[in-house]
Motif scaffolding. Sequence first.
Motif, mmCIF file in Angstrom:
data_model
loop_
_atom_site.group_PDB
_atom_site.id
_atom_site.type_symbol
_atom_site.label_atom_id
_atom_site.label_comp_id
_atom_site.label_asym_id
_atom_site.label_seq_id
_atom_site.Cartn_x
_atom_site.Cartn_y
_atom_site.Cartn_z
ATOM 1 N N UNK A 1 0.828 -1.179 0.000
ATOM 2 C CA UNK A 1 0.000 0.000 0.000
ATOM 3 C C UNK A 1 0.883 1.257 0.000
ATOM 4 N N UNK A 2 1.906 1.238 0.835
ATOM 5 C CA UNK A 2 2.801 2.398 0.908
ATOM 6 C C UNK A 2 3.567 2.557 -0.394
ATOM 7 N N UNK A 3 4.003 1.454 -0.978
ATOM 8 C CA UNK A 3 4.748 1.532 -2.232
ATOM 9 C C UNK A 3 3.858 2.010 -3.372
ATOM 10 N N UNK A 4 2.578 1.640 -3.339
ATOM 11 C CA UNK A 4 1.651 2.138 -4.361
ATOM 12 C C UNK A 4 1.487 3.644 -4.252
ATOM 13 N N UNK A 5 1.380 4.150 -3.026
ATOM 14 C CA UNK A 5 1.274 5.592 -2.832
ATOM 15 C C UNK A 5 2.550 6.301 -3.275
ATOM 16 N N UNK A 6 3.694 5.662 -3.027
ATOM 17 C CA UNK A 6 4.974 6.241 -3.440
ATOM 18 C C UNK A 6 5.033 6.356 -4.958
ATOM 19 N N UNK A 23 12.005 7.080 6.794
ATOM 20 C CA UNK A 23 12.142 7.145 5.333
ATOM 21 C C UNK A 23 13.031 6.017 4.825
ATOM 22 N N UNK A 24 14.052 5.685 5.605
ATOM 23 C CA UNK A 24 14.962 4.623 5.161
ATOM 24 C C UNK A 24 14.249 3.272 5.084
ATOM 25 N N UNK A 25 13.261 3.054 5.935
ATOM 26 C CA UNK A 25 12.489 1.814 5.865
ATOM 27 C C UNK A 25 11.730 1.737 4.546
ATOM 28 N N UNK A 26 11.120 2.821 4.159
ATOM 29 C CA UNK A 26 10.376 2.859 2.890
ATOM 30 C C UNK A 26 11.331 2.657 1.717
ATOM 31 N N UNK A 27 12.507 3.256 1.800
ATOM 32 C CA UNK A 27 13.490 3.082 0.736
ATOM 33 C C UNK A 27 13.945 1.625 0.635
#
Length: 91
Positions: A1-6, A23-27
């Motif tokens: 879900x987070x990657x789709x928003x990204x 932010x590093x977790x999302x990266x």
Amino acid sequence: MILEKLNSGYSYRELAAEYGISRSTIQLWKKCIERKPYPKRTNKINDELLRKDVEQFPDDFQRERAVRFNCSQRAIGVALKRLKITQKKDS
């Protein structure tokens, strides 16, 4: 879900603030989408051999079984618990 928003235009900073993660977790998630398979740990003590040992020597202590199986007493205890073999105490 987070990657789709990204991918739809949100920034790392916006997503990190919205979900309370860094932010590093999302990266890292974006870099490595697939989960890494972890190998299953194998048991050091063969269940059938231990079951036969308990049948053959029902009154032996765990330390005596550990000597026969060349492992620790704790490993024998864990294996017996896994096999649901418990000590029965008579009153």
